[in-house]
Design a protein around this motif. Structure first.
Motif, PDB file in Angstrom:
ATOM      1  N   VAL A 174       0.768  -1.312   0.023  1.00  0.00           N
ATOM      2  CA  VAL A 174       0.166   0.183   0.102  1.00  0.00           C
ATOM      3  C   VAL A 174       0.793   1.316  -0.036  1.00  0.00           C
ATOM      4  O   VAL A 174       2.222   1.197   0.299  1.00  0.00           O
ATOM      5  N   HIS A 175       0.021   2.162  -0.240  1.00  0.00           N
ATOM      6  CA  HIS A 175       0.800   3.549  -0.276  1.00  0.00           C
ATOM      7  C   HIS A 175       0.214   4.319   0.752  1.00  0.00           C
ATOM      8  O   HIS A 175      -0.954   4.675   0.919  1.00  0.00           O
ATOM      9  N   VAL A 176       0.968   5.158   1.804  1.00  0.00           N
ATOM     10  CA  VAL A 176       0.515   5.831   2.954  1.00  0.00           C
ATOM     11  C   VAL A 176       0.787   7.432   2.816  1.00  0.00           C
ATOM     12  O   VAL A 176       1.985   7.698   2.447  1.00  0.00           O
ATOM     13  N   ARG A 177       0.063   8.159   3.215  1.00  0.00           N
ATOM     14  CA  ARG A 177       0.348   9.486   3.549  1.00  0.00           C
ATOM     15  C   ARG A 177      -0.138   9.854   4.827  1.00  0.00           C
ATOM     16  O   ARG A 177      -1.244   9.810   5.365  1.00  0.00           O
TER      17      ARG A 177
ATOM     18  N   ARG B 148       3.709  -2.150   3.671  1.00  0.00           N
ATOM     19  CA  ARG B 148       3.155  -3.578   3.635  1.00  0.00           C
ATOM     20  C   ARG B 148       2.120  -3.878   4.921  1.00  0.00           C
ATOM     21  O   ARG B 148       2.494  -3.302   5.998  1.00  0.00           O
ATOM     22  N   ALA B 149       0.947  -4.163   4.387  1.00  0.00           N
ATOM     23  CA  ALA B 149      -0.178  -4.296   5.436  1.00  0.00           C
ATOM     24  C   ALA B 149      -0.128  -6.013   5.826  1.00  0.00           C
ATOM     25  O   ALA B 149      -0.215  -6.689   5.209  1.00  0.00           O
TER      26      ALA B 149
ATOM     27  N   THR C 172     -20.891  -6.043  17.187  1.00  0.00           N
ATOM     28  CA  THR C 172     -20.733  -6.782  15.990  1.00  0.00           C
ATOM     29  C   THR C 172     -20.250  -8.236  16.546  1.00  0.00           C
ATOM     30  O   THR C 172     -19.470  -8.269  17.447  1.00  0.00           O
ATOM     31  N   GLU C 173     -20.670  -9.044  15.716  1.00  0.00           N
ATOM     32  CA  GLU C 173     -20.191 -10.694  16.514  1.00  0.00           C
ATOM     33  C   GLU C 173     -18.828 -10.797  15.669  1.00  0.00           C
ATOM     34  O   GLU C 173     -18.079 -11.733  16.022  1.00  0.00           O
ATOM     35  N   ARG C 174     -18.502 -10.168  14.750  1.00  0.00           N
ATOM     36  CA  ARG C 174     -17.160 -10.493  13.779  1.00  0.00           C
ATOM     37  C   ARG C 174     -16.254  -9.616  14.703  1.00  0.00           C
ATOM     38  O   ARG C 174     -16.230  -8.896  15.459  1.00  0.00           O
ATOM     39  N   GLU C 175     -14.915 -10.484  14.475  1.00  0.00           N
ATOM     40  CA  GLU C 175     -13.534  -9.831  15.313  1.00  0.00           C
ATOM     41  C   GLU C 175     -13.302  -8.757  14.345  1.00  0.00           C
ATOM     42  O   GLU C 175     -13.093  -9.095  13.258  1.00  0.00           O
ATOM     43  N   ILE C 176     -13.234  -7.471  14.766  1.00  0.00           N
ATOM     44  CA  ILE C 176     -12.789  -6.289  14.239  1.00  0.00           C
ATOM     45  C   ILE C 176     -11.278  -6.597  13.891  1.00  0.00           C
ATOM     46  O   ILE C 176     -10.643  -6.403  14.863  1.00  0.00           O
ATOM     47  N   PRO C 177     -10.936  -6.441  12.616  1.00  0.00           N
ATOM     48  CA  PRO C 177      -9.248  -6.726  12.493  1.00  0.00           C
ATOM     49  C   PRO C 177      -8.396  -5.294  12.658  1.00  0.00           C
ATOM     50  O   PRO C 177      -8.871  -4.115  12.478  1.00  0.00           O
ATOM     51  N   VAL C 178      -7.318  -5.428  13.148  1.00  0.00           N
ATOM     52  CA  VAL C 178      -6.420  -4.527  13.322  1.00  0.00           C
ATOM     53  C   VAL C 178      -5.481  -4.842  12.097  1.00  0.00           C
ATOM     54  O   VAL C 178      -4.859  -5.865  12.331  1.00  0.00           O
ATOM     55  N   ILE C 179      -4.766  -3.888  11.498  1.00  0.00           N
ATOM     56  CA  ILE C 179      -3.765  -4.150  10.669  1.00  0.00           C
ATOM     57  C   ILE C 179      -2.460  -3.158  10.772  1.00  0.00           C
ATOM     58  O   ILE C 179      -2.644  -1.979  11.114  1.00  0.00           O
ATOM     59  N   ARG C 180      -1.265  -3.888  10.625  1.00  0.00           N
ATOM     60  CA  ARG C 180      -0.233  -3.157  10.699  1.00  0.00           C
ATOM     61  C   ARG C 180       0.363  -2.584   9.405  1.00  0.00           C
ATOM     62  O   ARG C 180       0.586  -3.476   8.640  1.00  0.00           O
ATOM     63  N   LEU C 181       0.685  -1.313   9.351  1.00  0.00           N
ATOM     64  CA  LEU C 181       1.380  -0.904   8.140  1.00  0.00           C
ATOM     65  C   LEU C 181       2.962  -0.631   8.487  1.00  0.00           C
ATOM     66  O   LEU C 181       3.162   0.201   9.367  1.00  0.00           O
ATOM     67  N   THR C 182       3.770  -1.248   7.756  1.00  0.00           N
ATOM     68  CA  THR C 182       4.927  -1.280   8.090  1.00  0.00           C
ATOM     69  C   THR C 182       5.814  -0.740   6.860  1.00  0.00           C
ATOM     70  O   THR C 182       5.661  -1.388   5.770  1.00  0.00           O
ATOM     71  N   ARG C 183       6.530   0.081   6.975  1.00  0.00           N
ATOM     72  CA  ARG C 183       7.340   0.702   5.854  1.00  0.00           C
ATOM     73  C   ARG C 183       8.097  -0.127   5.224  1.00  0.00           C
ATOM     74  O   ARG C 183       8.807  -1.213   5.861  1.00  0.00           O
ATOM     75  N   VAL C 184       8.383  -0.268   3.793  1.00  0.00           N
ATOM     76  CA  VAL C 184       9.178  -0.973   3.188  1.00  0.00           C
ATOM     77  C   VAL C 184      10.378  -0.213   2.333  1.00  0.00           C
ATOM     78  O   VAL C 184       9.903   0.961   2.185  1.00  0.00           O
TER      79      VAL C 184
END
Length: 146
Positions: free
Chosen positions: A92-95, A104-105, A134-146
């Motif tokens: 991904v690209h992040v600002r 990278r996610a 909600t019944e779903r587990e809400i995801p957490v995403i790590r964004l690591t610089r590449v």
């Protein structure tokens, strides 16, 4: 698949998200950088079906040098569409403010999420209610610089 060009990324069809993303980008990261007092970043990701680059605005937390985003969709029963795209295309690209970088996610494991969740709720308290609604587990995403 399309080549990444920040000038041609498709912005979210949600009008408030599109307005905020445009202000964030046009101001070079000096305006529209928060949501209800919580810090926001711009996330450019490649669509899982079309391969087209898209942009959304997301609240973020930090874990060391990494950025953390939450696929809450306000506690809806389904994941936000961008989440499926990150799983399929993790580059991904992040600002963040005036800085732009490639990342990278990675979806956190339940154990990793448990470690960072209190800090994310501190950044944006409604996350706690979203998870409870909600019944779903809400995801957490790590964004690591590449």
């Amino acid at each position: 698949m399309t080549t990444y060009d920040p000038a041609t990324v498709k912005i979210s069809p949600e009008s408030w998200v599109a307005d905020q993303a445009r202000r964030y980008e046009e101001s070079d990261g000096t305006e529209a950088t928060d949501m209800k007092g919580s810090p926001c970043l711009l996330l450019d990701y490649q669509g899982w079906r079309t391969g087209e680059w898209r942009r959304t605005v997301l609240i973020y937390g930090r874990s060391g040098e990494d950025y953390l985003i939450v696929a809450s969709k306000g506690g809806a029963p389904e994941h936000p569409l961008w989440f499926r795209s990150l799983v399929a295309n993790p580059e991904v690209h992040v600002r963040v403010l005036g800085e732009r970088f490639t990342a990278r996610a990675e979806v956190l494991t339940p154990e990793e999420k448990a470690e960072v969740w209190p800090g994310l709720v501190e950044v944006y308290p409604p996350y706690e209610d979203y998870q409870k609604s909600t019944e779903r587990e809400i995801p957490v995403i790590r964004l690591t610089r590449v």
